[in-house]
Enzyme design. Structure first.
Site, PDB file in Angstrom:
ATOM      1  N   THR A 238       2.409  22.549 -23.722  1.00 51.65           N
ATOM      2  CA  THR A 238       1.616  23.005 -24.829  1.00 51.65           C
ATOM      3  C   THR A 238       0.222  23.006 -24.263  1.00 51.65           C
ATOM      4  O   THR A 238      -0.529  23.620 -25.436  1.00 51.65           O
ATOM      5  CB  THR A 238       2.027  22.124 -25.762  1.00 51.65           C
ATOM      6  OG1 THR A 238       2.000  20.922 -26.291  1.00 51.65           O
ATOM      7  CG2 THR A 238       4.067  22.380 -26.551  1.00 51.65           C
ATOM      8  N   ASP A 264       4.624  26.343 -23.294  1.00 55.31           N
ATOM      9  CA  ASP A 264       3.975  27.364 -24.308  1.00 55.31           C
ATOM     10  C   ASP A 264       3.089  28.145 -23.175  1.00 55.31           C
ATOM     11  O   ASP A 264       2.735  28.624 -23.878  1.00 55.31           O
ATOM     12  CB  ASP A 264       4.192  26.691 -25.076  1.00 55.31           C
ATOM     13  CG  ASP A 264       3.539  27.577 -26.364  1.00 55.31           C
ATOM     14  OD1 ASP A 264       4.235  27.993 -27.012  1.00 55.31           O
ATOM     15  OD2 ASP A 264       2.439  27.594 -27.078  1.00 55.31           O
ATOM     16  N   GLU A 269      -1.571  34.102 -18.958  1.00 54.28           N
ATOM     17  CA  GLU A 269      -1.089  35.113 -19.991  1.00 54.28           C
ATOM     18  C   GLU A 269      -1.814  35.958 -20.523  1.00 54.28           C
ATOM     19  O   GLU A 269      -2.794  35.983 -20.125  1.00 54.28           O
ATOM     20  CB  GLU A 269      -1.650  34.044 -20.814  1.00 54.28           C
ATOM     21  CG  GLU A 269      -0.731  32.312 -20.415  1.00 54.28           C
ATOM     22  CD  GLU A 269      -1.150  31.418 -21.635  1.00 54.28           C
ATOM     23  OE1 GLU A 269      -0.744  30.291 -21.468  1.00 54.28           O
ATOM     24  OE2 GLU A 269      -2.226  31.597 -22.074  1.00 54.28           O
ATOM     25  N   HIS A 292       2.823  30.729 -25.969  1.00 52.14           N
ATOM     26  CA  HIS A 292       1.815  30.372 -26.257  1.00 52.14           C
ATOM     27  C   HIS A 292       1.484  30.504 -27.611  1.00 52.14           C
ATOM     28  O   HIS A 292       0.770  30.911 -28.024  1.00 52.14           O
ATOM     29  CB  HIS A 292       0.288  31.197 -25.445  1.00 52.14           C
ATOM     30  CG  HIS A 292      -1.180  30.307 -25.787  1.00 52.14           C
ATOM     31  ND1 HIS A 292      -1.445  29.727 -24.091  1.00 52.14           N
ATOM     32  CD2 HIS A 292      -1.397  29.226 -26.391  1.00 52.14           C
ATOM     33  CE1 HIS A 292      -2.888  29.372 -24.723  1.00 52.14           C
ATOM     34  NE2 HIS A 292      -2.414  28.505 -26.061  1.00 52.14           N
TER      35      HIS A 292
END
Length: 325
Positions: A238, A264, A269, A292
């Site tokens: 994460t 995550d 992204e 995320h």
């Protein structure tokens, strides 16, 4: 909040990253707000602005040295990580950079524990099974299609022991997990209550990454380190996607060297449609990918906006607050 004596011009370049949280704390100053700022729009939107609020918008050296950015005096990063900012260029130009540490500690820690619990219980898989109508077809009162384990007595290895890592450790111990903490990556000063990364990988049933992305931690989890992992262990990330070598991770998942991985964060992204881990998550039952979102509780997002506003208010008063530059 009262208007400060000095009212800097503020631009918020990626307001959509806050979701539906209120932006009221930022509106005490003249503030231009953009939901998104594609790369080709950043320079024109910085023009004449004294403070730039960004979450993931990249402000590289060329941008900061541009004529459009010459009025810029403070970059208020709406995040803890500042790897999207050229800190060296900012320092050379006298542009302050302030971040927000610790705003999502509880949110990320509880999400990490949720991912650990998912691997232990497979609750999400069983929920999906019922939605598919499989329970009604069972010849007995239950369905036990997915392996489940008890966390009590298992070992969690934590890599990165800042606020979030420490909170995860507290929660994990409450569930009966034993906790190992890795020595700080790149440090030559070993701490007595920590273990070397290699030992942690070999002993842990669950491994959770909470370290920042640096030159020393990029691709920290790679073919070599995955070969050291206890067979069947579960990896949770994460923190930052680039802590893991994607190709090495996929190989370890497909060979079942790893029991599973929950991510995550990814190296890009949002990810492209052909990102190898996104494609693999559609077919591998031991790979879980979430968008995320670990940080995104309403409380955390509102806390973040409030902290950004306080960083700007401190600048307006001529004070330093949460400054990394």
């Amino acid at each position: 909040m009262p208007l400060m004596e000095k009212a800097p011009r503020v631009v918020l370049l990626d307001a959509a990253t806050f979701g539906d949280a209120s932006l009221a704390p930022l509106r005490q100053w003249p503030c231009e707000i953009y939901p998104f700022s594609p790369a080709e729009t950043v320079l024109s939107r910085l023009a004449g602005q004294e403070v730039a609020v960004v979450n993931k918008v990249v402000l590289d050296g060329a941008t900061l040295k541009s004529a459009e950015a010459r009025a810029l005096k403070l970059i208020a990063v709406a995040a803890t990580g500042v790897d999207n900012i050229d800190l060296k260029a900012a320092q050379e130009l006298g542009i302050g950079v302030a971040n927000v540490p610790g705003y999502a500690t509880d949110a990320v820690a509880q999400f990490t524990i949720a991912l650990i619990l998912e691997f232990a219980t497979r609750a999400g898989s069983y929920i999906a099974l019922v939605r598919r109508g499989a329970w009604e077809k069972s010849p007995v009162f239950t369905v036990l299609d997915y392996p489940a384990v008890e966390l009590a007595g298992k070992t969690l290895g934590i890599v990165g022991y800042g606020r979030i890592g420490q909170k995860v450790a507290t929660m994990a111990r409450a569930l009966g997990l034993n906790v190992l903490v890795a020595q700080r990556i790149g440090s030559d000063r070993p701490l007595a209550d920590r273990v070397e990364l290699e030992e942690l990988l070999a002993r842990s049933d669950f491994i959770s990454l909470h370290c920042p992305l640096t030159a020393e931690t990029r691709n920290l989890i790679n073919r070599r380190t995955l070969a050291l992992v206890k067979p069947g262990a579960f990896l949770i990330n994460t923190a930052r996607g680039a802590l893991i070598d994607d190709a090495a991770l996929l190989a370890a998942l497909k060979s079942r060297r790893l029991g599973g991985a929950a991510l995550d964060v990814l190296t890009r992204e949002p990810p492209p449609a052909d990102h190898p881990l996104i494609a693999a998550a559609k077919s591998l039952d031991n790979l879980l990918v979430t968008p995320h979102c670990a940080w995104g509780t309403r409380e955390a997002r509102e806390r973040l906006i409030g902290e950004v506003a306080q960083n700007i208010a401190a600048y307006a008063r001529g004070e330093r607050r949460n400054r990394v530059v």
